[in-house]
Design a protein around this motif. Structure first.
Motif, PDB file in Angstrom:
ATOM      1  N   LEU B 165       2.140  -1.047  17.477  1.00 38.09           N
ATOM      2  CA  LEU B 165       0.837  -0.661  18.020  1.00 38.09           C
ATOM      3  C   LEU B 165       0.015   0.036  16.949  1.00 38.09           C
ATOM      4  CD1 LEU B 165       1.948   0.611  21.520  1.00 38.09           C
ATOM      5  CD2 LEU B 165       0.550  -1.415  21.026  1.00 38.09           C
ATOM      6  N   PRO B 166      -1.315  -0.060  17.046  1.00 35.63           N
ATOM      7  CA  PRO B 166      -2.165   0.616  16.069  1.00 35.63           C
ATOM      8  C   PRO B 166      -1.828   2.095  16.010  1.00 35.63           C
ATOM      9  CG  PRO B 166      -3.487  -0.785  17.481  1.00 35.63           C
ATOM     10  CD  PRO B 166      -2.101  -0.791  18.053  1.00 35.63           C
ATOM     11  N   GLY B 167      -1.732   2.634  14.780  1.00 38.15           N
ATOM     12  CA  GLY B 167      -1.455   4.044  14.603  1.00 38.15           C
ATOM     13  C   GLY B 167       0.020   4.348  14.415  1.00 38.15           C
ATOM     14  N   TRP B 168       0.881   3.348  14.706  1.00 37.14           N
ATOM     15  CA  TRP B 168       2.325   3.544  14.494  1.00 37.14           C
ATOM     16  C   TRP B 168       2.547   3.795  13.002  1.00 37.14           C
ATOM     17  CZ3 TRP B 168       6.249  -0.915  13.754  1.00 37.14           C
ATOM     18  CH2 TRP B 168       7.555  -0.382  13.688  1.00 37.14           C
ATOM     19  N   THR B 169       3.154   4.921  12.659  1.00 37.67           N
ATOM     20  CA  THR B 169       3.288   5.294  11.251  1.00 37.67           C
ATOM     21  C   THR B 169       4.749   5.401  10.861  1.00 37.67           C
ATOM     22  OG1 THR B 169       1.197   6.467  11.315  1.00 37.67           O
ATOM     23  CG2 THR B 169       2.692   7.059   9.542  1.00 37.67           C
ATOM     24  N   ILE B 170       5.096   4.800   9.750  1.00 39.43           N
ATOM     25  CA  ILE B 170       6.464   4.871   9.226  1.00 39.43           C
ATOM     26  C   ILE B 170       6.404   5.195   7.744  1.00 39.43           C
ATOM     27  CG2 ILE B 170       7.432   3.257  10.917  1.00 39.43           C
ATOM     28  CD1 ILE B 170       7.280   1.096   8.712  1.00 39.43           C
ATOM     29  N   TYR B 171       7.594   5.492   7.165  1.00 40.61           N
ATOM     30  CA  TYR B 171       7.703   5.769   5.735  1.00 40.61           C
ATOM     31  C   TYR B 171       8.219   4.496   5.083  1.00 40.61           C
ATOM     32  CZ  TYR B 171       9.079   8.374   1.504  1.00 40.61           C
ATOM     33  OH  TYR B 171       9.214   8.848   0.224  1.00 40.61           O
ATOM     34  N   SER B 172       7.518   4.021   4.075  1.00 39.00           N
ATOM     35  CA  SER B 172       7.878   2.734   3.476  1.00 39.00           C
ATOM     36  C   SER B 172       8.110   2.890   1.976  1.00 39.00           C
ATOM     37  CB  SER B 172       6.761   1.723   3.735  1.00 39.00           C
ATOM     38  OG  SER B 172       7.013   0.532   3.032  1.00 39.00           O
ATOM     39  N   VAL B 173       9.220   2.344   1.506  1.00 39.60           N
ATOM     40  CA  VAL B 173       9.598   2.438   0.087  1.00 39.60           C
ATOM     41  C   VAL B 173       9.727   1.024  -0.463  1.00 39.60           C
ATOM     42  CG1 VAL B 173      11.325   3.279  -1.535  1.00 39.60           C
ATOM     43  CG2 VAL B 173      10.880   4.552   0.582  1.00 39.60           C
ATOM     44  N   ASP B 174       9.019   0.717  -1.548  1.00 36.82           N
ATOM     45  CA  ASP B 174       9.125  -0.607  -2.173  1.00 36.82           C
ATOM     46  C   ASP B 174       9.997  -0.526  -3.414  1.00 36.82           C
ATOM     47  OD1 ASP B 174       7.562  -1.746  -0.298  1.00 36.82           O
ATOM     48  OD2 ASP B 174       5.734  -1.818  -1.516  1.00 36.82           O
ATOM     49  N   LEU B 175      10.828  -1.524  -3.575  1.00 37.20           N
ATOM     50  CA  LEU B 175      11.692  -1.593  -4.755  1.00 37.20           C
ATOM     51  C   LEU B 175      11.486  -2.944  -5.435  1.00 37.20           C
ATOM     52  CD1 LEU B 175      13.828  -0.324  -2.236  1.00 37.20           C
ATOM     53  CD2 LEU B 175      14.756   0.487  -4.404  1.00 37.20           C
TER      54      LEU B 175
END
Lengths: 53, 222, 446
Positions: B165-175
């Motif tokens: 849903l809009p506004g759903w926030t997570i922590y994202s790490v790119d490798l």
């Protein structure tokens, strides 16, 4: 660049051709001999060439 | 395949796979969830902002010899921009994500973190911050953390394996690895998911049924 | 067609919050920053509402290729969506950001009138700092520890850009391509740019073809190298052809050997030797004369070869002269006691060789010859007239086939000359190109 290589190829072809012709007729610009006038064996008129000092 | 009327607007919606319980109604943008009890509404989605992505729902292609079709998308944003994650349904029912950012594409697949067994990733999954430049060894290959940030969902469409849903926030790490391998770790609270894959090009995917964009010649691959 | 759906519009118009100008967003969804093409203000377009980041009220720079210009390179169409001017300590260049929704981003880089086409790499090059490898192509270090600063910016970009942004740069090159590493505090980006002839860019994007960059761009391929490489192969083939040609014409053959005597009184003399049979269709003939007794004297020799059949004649004049003496530096001698003449292109036939000759020697009147009691009087000089010696001129006549070594060497020089010129151009180009490198004192390969 292709054209220049092509032209150089032509140039070399011409040189080799020239050499083949020179070779066939044993022609050389470095020879001393010049074609003289036709005539009897003696009494030849000499033209040019080095002489003594 | 299950087609039902949208509980919100009544428009028909199709669920293709039980593994993908979420569906955004094409008509009213409600986020629907399928369960044994039927179809419920999980929330209201948002309209997707205008973009010129060449991918659309229905785009097809092949990855490592397996055919796939794009059936969903989540658009994510972060401080310095936004990007698309396209859900690809493969033959046999597996799914992968075709990430699209800065004009580059990467195809990744979810893998259990336990299987990856990386101390660095485990630390991050447990809540430690990810530091760009740090290395993590996965399957004997060294990957470097390219960036780490909070990302939020802007909008979604089509079928999805989760509720976005809009506004759903997570922590994202790119490798990233030198070989072109790309991976990401996503964390929300105590939970973490790991995705592993590599950079791809549309040509390499033989992508077809791309979105037509006015004034541009659509490439024909395959 | 299955995919003949309604085409998605390609661009979106937005209004600059500073100047109100209409800014076209050509890579909507990717672009984060727009530098207004009218007032140069920096706008944030990452969110639905456009936000002013930095206000400028200047006339934005006029671009060599205006925003929105499209051009086709290698069959793919690209549209110019952004432009940056960058500088590394007085070494400026410009970068045009190209976009195609199906192919992503590329770069068009202009420096000193030379152009390159660049792309971001999704892989990291392998190898050490001494040499890197991408797609099987190896690159050598060229610039190290540079600092690239953004001095001006117009158009849209997929990251936050502003004037004054700096990145650390290192560059590696191979002929035709450059590998660049750009690092800021947070990330490292690798890109590869390929040199593109200015005429190609001029044709694709309608810019005026610039002059030739000098010194050349670091990765600009030497324009003379393909010629030198191809030319060496051609020259070797031509040399082999010359060798084959020279070898089939055969060696020399002796035609006549003998001697003629020089009269003591120094008068004009004539001798006819022969017959000399020339059997090849055409040949060269060398007449050699050797006067072993020649000392402080000269012999003029005029040779005439006369074809018995048609009296065609071929003439050459030569002189043998040799002088010796002694001065403060010691013994000296000059000249040569031999005199040879070469005839070329003689047709087959039976010839007579007519030799008109005249000889003389010089005797120092103050010195008597054969001065036994004065060793310092110099070598013994025979006085032909007084001593009644009759010096002999040894004549030999040889024939040879072909044009001879002189012509062979001449042809070889003519073959090598353009190649040498090409090599000089190549060496000058490479010297100037390598001179720009931070590793200029390094290797000499390439």
């Amino acid at each position: 660049m292709r054209t220049s290589i092509f032209l150089y190829g032509l140039w070399c072809l011409a040189i080799v051709g020239l050499f083949m012709v020179a070779n066939t007729y044993a022609w050389s610009p470095f020879a001393d001999g010049r074609q003289g006038p036709r005539g009897s064996g003696g009494g030849v008129i000499f033209v040019g060439g080095p002489n003594h000092k | 395949m299950l087609t039902l009327p949208c509980p919100n607007c009544g428009a028909p919606v199709t669920f293709r796979s039980p593994a993908l319980p979420n569906r955004v109604c094409d008509h009213c943008r409600s986020m629907l969830v399928r369960s044994d009890a039927g179809v419920g509404i999980a929330g209201q989605g948002a309209a997707l902002p205008f973009d010129v992505s060449p991918i659309q729902i229905g785009t097809r292609g092949r990855f490592d010899g397996r055919a796939f079709e794009v059936i969903g998308r989540v658009r994510w944003s972060w401080d310095d921009g936004s990007w698309n994650e396209w859900l690809c349904l493969f033959e046999g029912g597996a799914h992968g994500w075709l990430g699209e950012a800065m004009g580059d594409f990467m195809m990744t697949f979810e893998r259990p973190l336990a299987e990856v067994r990386s101390a660095e990733l485990d630390r991050i999954a447990r809540g430690a911050p990810a530091l760009p430049g740090r290395k993590a060894e996965i399957d004997g290959e060294e990957l470097a953390i390219a960036d780490a940030r909070q990302v939020s969902c802007i909008a979604a469409e089509g079928e999805l394996p989760f509720t976005a849903l809009p506004g759903w926030t997570i922590y994202s790490v790119d490798l990233k690895a030198a070989s072109g391998r790309a991976a990401s770790l996503q964390r929300e609270g105590d939970e973490a998911w790991f995705y592993d894959g590599r950079y791809v090009t549309l040509a390499e995917l033989s992508a077809n049924n791309l979105r037509a964009i006015e004034g541009w010649t659509m490439p024909r691959y395959g | 067609m299955a995919d003949a759906a309604v085409a998605q519009p390609a661009a979106k118009a937005l209004s600059c919050p500073n100047c109100g100008g209409t800014v076209t967003l050509r890579a909507a969804g990717y672009s984060v920053t727009v530098a207004c093409e009218y007032c140069a203000s920096i706008l944030d377009v990452s969110q639905p509402e456009v936000r002013l980041v930095t206000r400028y009220n200047e006339k934005a720079s006029r671009l060599a290729i205006p925003l929105g210009t499209r051009g086709t390179l290698d069959g793919t169409e690209w549209e110019v969506v952004g432009w940056m001017a960058r500088d590394d300590s007085g070494y400026p260049w410009e970068e045009f950001l190209l976009f195609n929704p199906y192919h992503g981003y590329r770069w068009l880089i202009e420096q000193r009138g030379g152009w390159s086409f660049g792309e971001q790499l999704t892989r990291t090059p392998e190898g050490s700092w001494g040499g890197l490898k991408v797609d099987g192509e190896s690159y050598k270090p060229f610039f190290a520890d540079g600092t690239a600063r953004v001095t001006d910016v117009v158009g849209e970009f997929y990251w936050r850009v502003k004037r004054g942004d700096t990145v650390r740069t290192d560059d590696w090159v191979r002929p035709g391509a450059m590998l660049s590493r750009e690092a800021d505090g947070k990330e490292v980006n690798w890109s590869r740019s390929r040199w593109v002839p200015a005429a190609t860019i001029a044709a694709a994007f309608g810019v005026a073809a610039g002059g030739k960059p000098w010194p050349p761009l670091p990765h600009q391929p030497s324009p003379a190298l393909p010629f030198v490489k191809g030319g060496i192969v051609i020259a070797i083939l031509a040399f082999l052809a010359l060798l084959v040609g020279a070898s089939i014409t055969g060696g020399g053959r002796s035609l006549w050997n003998g001697s003629i005597a020089i009269a003591a009184d120094g008068r004009d003399q004539q001798a006819t030797v022969g017959p000399i049979e020339l059997t090849r269709p055409y040949q060269r003939v060398r007449v050699s004369a050797d006067v072993p007794a020649l000392s402080n004297g000269w012999v003029d020799l005029d040779y005439t070869l006369v074809d018995r059949k048609n009296q065609a004649s071929y003439t050459a004049s030569k002189a043998a002269e040799r002088y010796t003496g002694r001065d403060s530096d010691g013994d000296w001698s000059e000249g040569d006691q031999t005199a040879g003449a070469d005839f070329a292109a003689l047709p087959a036939g039976t010839y007579d060789l007519v030799i008109d000759y005249k000889g003389n020697n010089w005797v120092d009147p103050n010195k008597s010859s054969g001065n036994f009691w004065d060793p310092g009087a110099g070598e013994q000089t025979p006085d032909w007239r007084r001593d009644a010696v009759q010096p002999q001129v040894n004549i030999s006549v040889r024939s040879r086939g072909g044009a001879g070594g002189g012509v062979f060497v001449l042809m070889l020089i003519l073959i090598v000359l353009p190649l040498g010129a090409g090599f000089l151009i190549h060496a000058r180009f490479e010297g100037a190109r390598r001179g720009e490198s931070d590793f200029a004192s390094g290797g000499d390969d390439g």
